[in-house]
Structures are given as structure tokens and as C-alpha cells.
Design a protein around this motif. Structure first.
Motif, PDB file in Angstrom:
ATOM      1  N   TRP A  45       0.844  -1.197   0.000  1.00  0.00           N
ATOM      2  CA  TRP A  45       0.000   0.000   0.000  1.00  0.00           C
ATOM      3  C   TRP A  45       0.877   1.244   0.000  1.00  0.00           C
ATOM      4  CZ3 TRP A  45      -5.519  -0.055   1.119  1.00  0.00           C
ATOM      5  CH2 TRP A  45      -6.080   1.187   1.348  1.00  0.00           C
ATOM      6  N   MET A 160      -9.820   2.665  -4.001  1.00  0.00           N
ATOM      7  CA  MET A 160      -9.416   1.649  -3.039  1.00  0.00           C
ATOM      8  C   MET A 160      -9.306   2.255  -1.648  1.00  0.00           C
ATOM      9  SD  MET A 160      -5.868  -0.575  -2.835  1.00  0.00           S
ATOM     10  CE  MET A 160      -4.861   0.858  -2.443  1.00  0.00           C
ATOM     11  N   ARG A 163     -12.750   3.283  -0.142  1.00  0.00           N
ATOM     12  CA  ARG A 163     -13.581   2.118   0.173  1.00  0.00           C
ATOM     13  C   ARG A 163     -13.046   1.368   1.384  1.00  0.00           C
ATOM     14  NH1 ARG A 163     -15.165   0.743  -6.097  1.00  0.00           N
ATOM     15  NH2 ARG A 163     -16.397   2.655  -6.296  1.00  0.00           N
TER      16      ARG A 163
END
Length: 172
Positions: A45, A160, A163
Motif C-alpha cells: 500500500w 481503493m 472504500r
């Protein structure tokens, strides 16, 4: 929050990862404190989102407008609030930031032609997923190939992020 955050500095095995986050972001936000529950996901990430935010070809002002719009569309106020200061720092006028809150991008919104196309692409990718050829042709008029990739990646990545934030109730 639906998952307990990890307090930075409390797990020696996360020290290198926390140092990387601090070096890139200057702090370990609540989002990253939750992500630290999965070190491999946190690492990936951080790598991807740092590239999207800090090493892409889009002007910072456009990147931040896209992020703000995704946050609005996905009802992610934590993300919106986190990026308003970045947008202001990038020179985005408050009236333009406010325009990202509109239910749809109107023709009289204070966006430049390139920003308007980027907002239309953001809305379409976020709401409809599939991008019509006619819209992508407009994207190609305003953005070179690298910027097209960077724009689509920014929209996708922040979908992404928002959410994830909403699902785990981060920032509530």
C-alpha cells in the motif's frame, strides 16, 4: 473503527515499516495504524500510494482534485478532510474544492477544460466503472500517455483508499 489500530512504536517487528511510512508521509495516520495489522499489505500500500501521490506526472492540484472527488463520491469524509490541506497547498482555490462536492459536474463549475475531463473520468470510473470511448477520447486530448496512466491509477487507487476507510469506519 472496526479494527483496533496499532500504536506506532509498540511492535519492534514493525519498526522498519513504520520508519518507511514516517519518511514518506511524516506521520503514521490512523489509516496506517490500521493497515499495520497486515505488514505485507501495508508495505505494498505504501509503495503504491506513495508513487501515486508523490511520483506521478499529474500536477499536484489536479491529483488532489481527483482525490477529493473520489472521496465525495464514495462518502469518505475522512479522506476528503485529509486532502483539503494538500489541495490548498497545491494552489487549488476554495471555490474549486467546493465544486468537487457537487452531485454532478455541471458545465458552469469552475474547472479548467482538463480538470473538467478529469472530473468526468473520475465520476465515470467511480460510479459506472466502464469508461465510454468518447470520454476516453477527451482524456487523450488533454493528457499524454503517461498522464493518462497516472490519472487512471490515481482514480483507481483512491477508490481503493476510500472504500477501505468506509468499510472499516476509519475516521468516524
Amino acid at each position: 473503527m472496526r479494527i483496533a489500530p496499532i500504536t506506532p512504536g509498540t511492535r519492534p517487528e514493525l519498526a522498519a515499516l513504520e520508519a518507511q511510512i514516517l519518511a514518506e508521509r511524516g506521520r503514521i495516520s490512523p489509516l496506517y495504524q490500521i493497515l499495520l495489522n497486515s505488514p505485507a499489505i501495508t508495505h505494498g500500500w505504501e509503495q503504491m500510494l506513495s508513487a501515486v501521490r508523490n511520483r506521478n506526472s499529474l500536477p499536484a492540484s489536479l491529483r488532489e482534485l481527483v482525490i477529493l472527488r473520489v472521496a465525495i463520491l464514495n462518502r469518505a469524509p475522512y479522506e476528503f478532510d485529509a486532502h483539503v490541506p494538500h489541495a490548498l497547498k497545491a494552489g487549488v482555490p476554495q471555490a474549486v474544492i467546493d465544486a468537487t462536492r457537487m452531485p454532478s459536474i455541471e458545465s458552469d463549475a469552475p474547472f479548467s477544460p482538463a480538470e473538467r475531463v478529469a472530473m468526468q473520468l473520475t465520476d465515470t470510473m467511480t460510479r459506472d466503472i466502464e469508461v465510454p470511448d468518447v470520454l476516453f477520447a477527451d482524456v487523450q486530448i488533454h493528457f499524454d500517455t503517461q498522464a493518462q496512466i497516472d490519472l487512471v491509477a490515481t482514480i483507481a487507487a483512491y477508490n481503493m483508499v476510500s472504500r477501505f476507510l468506509v468499510a472499516l469506519q476509519i475516521g468516524h
